[in-house]
Design a protein around this motif. Structure first.
Motif, PDB file in Angstrom:
ATOM      1  N   GLY A 112       2.638  -2.798  10.354  1.00  0.00           N
ATOM      2  CA  GLY A 112       3.484  -2.150   9.368  1.00  0.00           C
ATOM      3  C   GLY A 112       4.979  -2.330   9.357  1.00  0.00           C
ATOM      4  N   LYS A 160       0.824  -1.208   0.000  1.00  0.00           N
ATOM      5  CA  LYS A 160       0.000   0.000   0.000  1.00  0.00           C
ATOM      6  C   LYS A 160       0.862   1.263   0.000  1.00  0.00           C
ATOM      7  CE  LYS A 160      -2.289  -1.476   3.706  1.00  0.00           C
ATOM      8  NZ  LYS A 160      -1.943  -2.909   3.808  1.00  0.00           N
ATOM      9  N   THR A 161       2.037   1.183   0.651  1.00  0.00           N
ATOM     10  CA  THR A 161       2.852   2.385   0.819  1.00  0.00           C
ATOM     11  C   THR A 161       3.234   3.004  -0.523  1.00  0.00           C
ATOM     12  OG1 THR A 161       3.784   1.214   2.695  1.00  0.00           O
ATOM     13  CG2 THR A 161       4.789   3.322   2.130  1.00  0.00           C
ATOM     14  N   ASP A 213      -2.625   6.043   7.397  1.00  0.00           N
ATOM     15  CA  ASP A 213      -2.260   4.637   7.337  1.00  0.00           C
ATOM     16  C   ASP A 213      -2.895   3.890   8.504  1.00  0.00           C
ATOM     17  OD1 ASP A 213      -1.089   2.400   6.285  1.00  0.00           O
ATOM     18  OD2 ASP A 213       0.843   2.722   7.256  1.00  0.00           O
ATOM     19  N   GLU A 214      -3.267   2.649   8.273  1.00  0.00           N
ATOM     20  CA  GLU A 214      -3.863   1.791   9.308  1.00  0.00           C
ATOM     21  C   GLU A 214      -4.980   2.530  10.029  1.00  0.00           C
ATOM     22  OE1 GLU A 214      -3.285  -1.162   9.116  1.00  0.00           O
ATOM     23  OE2 GLU A 214      -1.373  -1.235   8.082  1.00  0.00           O
TER      24      GLU A 214
HETATM   25 MG    MG Z   1       1.648  -0.550   5.668  1.00  0.00          MG
END
Ligand code: MG
Ligand code: ADP
Length: 650
Positions: free
Chosen positions: A539, A293-294, A379-380
C-alpha cells in the motif's frame, strides 16, 4: 475421549508437552489427529539379519545381545551393541542417548528399521528407528510404512505417534462417519475413521494417498460450510438501509484530482447498490496494486457518513493506516468530516464525535468508541482473519454494519466462487490511464556497480527517489532482530556508495513515531534513498519515488515482488524496478524474468501456480489467505467436489 477435549487429558501430556503441542497449533484431540506426517519412510520390508544389504532400507527383528555406553575418539557419547536372530548378528549404534541401555537392555526383543551402512567391514545400523516387540501389539515405528512428522517444536515423531495411537485406541465412536452413504459412494471417499487411521499408520502407499484426499476434502468442506453458514446468518441480519445523496456523491467525484476509471465507476455502483439494501453488504473488492481501491472505499464511506453513521477503516500496518489517514483527510478536505487515527493503545486527542476511525488491529480493542457503525472497510484482507472482522461487526449495538474487504491478491475464480461464497465479488480490472509502465530489469551480480552508478545519476539529473528493499533473513511472518541487523548492514554499505546523497532506514522494529518521521521525510523528498525491509510491501504511496531496487529478489514470491514493484510507477514519470539476485539457477531466472515481461498481477499469479506447482499457490498460501493444513488451494477438483457436497448438506 471427545474430539474437543484438550490434549492435556492424554497420559504423559503435562504443561510442558502441552506447551510444545500448542506451538504446532495442536490444542485439542482433534487437532492432534489432524496433525499429519509430512513424509513417510518405507520400513515395510522385513529381512533376516544374514540378508541385510548395504544401502537398503529395511527392518530386522531380533534380540539385543549387548548394548553399552562408549565414548568415541572424537569425544561423542555412543550407545553401541548387537542384535541377533537365528541367521546372524548385526551392530546397532546411536549417539547421545545414554538412557537407551536401560530402556532396551540385553535380552529385549526389538525391531530395528533403517538404512544399513558399513562398520568395521560389516553391515550396521546407525541411529535407526526401533521399537520393542510386545506380544499381541502391532509395531508403529518399524516394519511398515512409517509417518515422519515435522519435529519443529521439539517433539519427536516417535512420541507424537505414541500419543496418536493412544488417542485412536480411546476415541470410541467419535470418529464415526458423518457423511451420508450416497455421498461417500458417489465420490469414492474413504471412511472418515479409516482415513484418520491410515494417514498416521498406512498399510500401503495407496492407503495414505486416499486418506489424505479424504481429510483434504473434509477441510475444504468445513470451510465451505462455514462460509455458507455465515451467509445465512448475514441474510437474517438487519442493517441500516442507506440512502444515496446523488448530488453530494457526484460533487465529490467531480472534485477529485482525477477522473474515475470505468472500472472504478462500475464498482462504486455495485457497492452503493449494496448499501441501499436491507441486508448487510459483504463484498470483496479485488484490484491489482495501484488500481485505486482507496478512493472507491472513500465514496462508500462518504455515503455512510451522510446517513449519520460511522465508518471504520482497518489496515494491516501502522504505516498503511497513517497513509490512509492522510489520504482520507485530503480527499475529505472540504467536508466537515471528523477523522480519528487509532494505531496504538493511546488515542492522541479527543476530537468529539468521530465519523471515520482509521487504524490498525488496535481498533479491535477500541470497539467501545463506536456508537453507530454503518460501514467497516478492511484493507489488504489477507492479513486479517474472519474472526477479527466479526469482532468489529459485533461491536455494533443494534444493526449490522456493511462490510467492504479489499485485496490486491488475485484470487482464482474457483476459489473465490466456492470458498468465499459468503462474499460478493467486485473486481477493478483497469489501471488508471496515464500511468507509464514500469521498466523491470533483472540485474546480475557483476552489473551491481553499474546499477548503483545509474541510480546515482538518476538522482542527480532528475531528483529521482529510490527504495532499496532487503528480504527478511528467515521465512517468518514477523521481523526479527536478525532482519534489523541485516538491513542495517546494507544501509551502512549503501551510505558509503551513495555518500553524496541522503539515505533513510526503515524497518518494523522502529517506534511508530520514528517510522512516520522517516516515511514523511521520504515523501517530502528530504531523503533520496529509503533502505527498508518488506514493511513497505503493502500500500505505500510515494508518487515521486521512481526506482525500486530489490535485494536477493529470488527470496520473494512473484506476488510479493509485484506488490513491491507497485510502490513505484504511481506518478507521471518513468519508473524502474531493479531485481538483484545472486542465485543464477534456471528456475529462479525463469521466475524473475516473468516479472520483466508482464505487469499484470493476475497473469503473474497464474504463472506462479504453474511454475511452483500445487501446494504453493503464491499470493494465497504466502499471503495466508486462510492457511490450509491438509488440502491445497490448487486442488480445484477437490474444491469443486466439496462445494457440490456442501450445497447438498446445507
Ligand atoms: Mg491500497
Ligand atoms: P490500491 O488499489 O493499490 O490501493 P490506491 O488507492 O493507493 O491503489 O491508488 C493508487 C494511486 O492512484 C493513488 O495515488 C491514487 O490517488 C491514484 N488514483 C486512484 N484512482 C485514480 C484514477 N482514476 N486516475 C488516476 N489516479 C488515480
Amino acid at each position: 475421549m471427545k474430539l474437543t477435549d484438550s490434549v492435556s487429558i492424554l497420559p504423559f501430556v503435562g504443561p510442558n508437552y502441552e506447551g510444545k503441542l500448542a506451538r504446532l497449533d495442536v490444542l485439542t484431540i482433534e487437532d492432534l489427529l489432524l496433525h499429519i506426517p509430512n513424509r513417510y519412510l518405507d520400513f515395510s520390508k522385513v529381512t533376516d539379519i544374514s540378508n541385510v544389504k548395504i544401502g537398503e532400507i529395511i527392518t530386522i527383528v531380533g534380540n539385543i545381545s549387548s548394548l553399552k555406553n562408549q565414548i568415541t575418539k572424537s569425544g561423542k557419547r555412543m550407545q553401541i551393541g548387537q542384535v541377533e536372530d537365528s541367521t546372524g548378528k548385526i551392530t546397532i549404534a546411536w549417539f547421545n542417548q545414554p538412557f537407551l541401555i536401560y530402556t532396551i537392555p540385553a535380552g529385549t526383543k526389538i525391531a530395528v528399521s533403517g538404512e544399513a551402512s558399513w562398520f568395521a567391514g560389516k553391515p550396521a545400523f546407525f541411529s535407526p528407528q526401533f521399537e520393542k516387540i510386545e506380544e499381541g501389539k502391532d509395531t508403529l515405528h518399524t516394519g511398515r510404512l512409517v509417518g515422519i512428522y515435522s519435529e519443529t517444536a521439539g517433539l519427536s515423531s516417535k512420541w507424537l505417534k505414541s500419543r496418536i495411537k493412544y488417542t485412536l485406541d480411546n476415541i470410541e465412536n467419535n470418529l464415526d462417519e458423518f457423511l451420508p452413504k450416497e455421498i461417500i459412494k458417489k465420490y469414492l471417499l474413504v471412511d472418515y475413521k479409516k482415513a484418520i487411521f491410515d494417514i498416521h499408520f498406512p498399510e500401503t502407499v495407496n492407503s495414505y494417498v486416499k486418506a489424505k484426499e479424504r481429510l483434504a476434502f473434509n477441510e475444504l468442506l468445513n470451510l465451505q460450510l462455514e462460509a455458507k453458514r455465515r451467509k445465512q446468518i448475514l441474510q437474517k441480519k438487519k442493517t441500516n438501509k442507506l440512502t444515496v445523496d446523488k448530488k453530494e456523491v457526484d460533487d465529490f467525484i467531480k472534485n477529485l484530482p482525477f477522473k474515475l476509471t470505468n472500472s472504478q465507476t462500475k464498482v462504486v455502483d455495485e457497492i452503493l447498490t449494496d448499501l441501499t439494501n436491507d441486508i448487510p453488504m459483504n463484498r470483496l473488492l479485488q484490484g491489482d496494486v495501484g488500481s485505486g481501491k482507496t478512493v472507491v472505499s472513500a465514496i462508500a464511506a462518504l455515503v455512510t457518513i451522510l446517513n449519520g453513521l460511522q465508518v471504520v477503516l482497518m489496515a494491516p500496518t501502522q504505516i498503511l493506516a497513517n497513509q490512509h489517514y492522510e489520504t482520507i483527510n485530503s480527499l475529505f478536505n472540504n467536508l466537515k468530516i471528523r477523522i480519528a487515527l487509532i494505531t496504538g493503545t493511546k488515542i492522541k486527542k479527543d476530537i468529539g464525535r468521530v465519523d471515520i476511525f482509521i487504524g490498525t488491529h488496535a481498533l479491535l480493542t477500541k470497539t467501545k468508541l463506536f456508537e453507530k457503525l454503518g460501514l467497516i472497510v478492511i484493507d489488504e484482507q489477507h492479513k486479517f482473519g474472519v474472526k477479527q472482522t466479526e469482532i468489529l461487526t459485533k461491536s455494533s449495538k443494534n444493526k449490522s454494519p456493511h462490510i467492504l474487504t479489499m485485496t490486491a491478491t488475485p484470487i482464482p475464480r474457483t476459489i473465490a466462487l466456492n470458498m468465499l461464497s459468503d462474499m460478493d465479488l467486485s473486481t477493478l480490472n483497469e489501471i488508471p490511464i496515464g500511468r507509464i509502465p514500469i521498466k523491470t530489469w533483472l540485474v546480475p551480480n557483476e552489473k551491481r556497480k553499474n546499477a548503483y552508478d545509474w541510480i546515482g545519476s538518476q538522482i542527480k539529473e532528475f531528483g529521482s527517489q529510490a527504495f532499496v528493499v532487503c528480504p527478511l533473513v528467515e521465512d517468518s511472518e514477523k521481523e526479527t532482530m536478525k532482519d534489523v541487523k541485516a538491513v542495517k548492514s546494507t544501509f551502512i554499505e549503501l551510505e558509503h556508495i551513495f555518500s553524496k546523497f541522503k539515505l533513510g532506514l526503515l524497518h518494523g522494529k522502529l517506534k511508530e513515531s520514528e517510522k512516520n518521521k522517516i516515511l514523511d521525510d521520504f515523501k517530502k523528498k528530504k531523503l533520496n534513498i529509503l533502505v527498508t525491509t518488506p514493511v513497505v510491501e503493502v500500500g505505500i504511496d510515494v508518487p515521486n519515488a521512481t526506482i525500486m531496487l530489490i535485494e536477493a529478489s529470488d527470496r520473494f514470491g512473484l506476488a510479493q515482488l509485484h506488490q513491491l514493484r507497485g510502490r513505484v510507477g504511481r506518478g507521471d514519470k518513468q519508473s524502474y524496478c531493479l531485481l538483484f539476485t545472486e542465485n543464477e539457477s534456471e528456475r529462479v531466472s525463469q521466475r524473475l524474468t516473468a516479472l520483466t515481461t508482464t505487469s499484470s498481477g493476475f497473469e503473474l499469479a497464474e504463472l506462479d501456480l504453474s511454475l511452483r506447482g500445487p501446494g504453493e499457490v503464491l499470493g494465497i498460501k504466502q499471503h495466508g489467505f486462510g492457511n490450509l493444513k491438509i488440502a491445497s488451494w490448487s486442488d480445484t477438483k477437490l474444491i469443486r467436489i466439496s462445494s457440490e457436497v456442501a450445497n447438498k448438506l446445507i
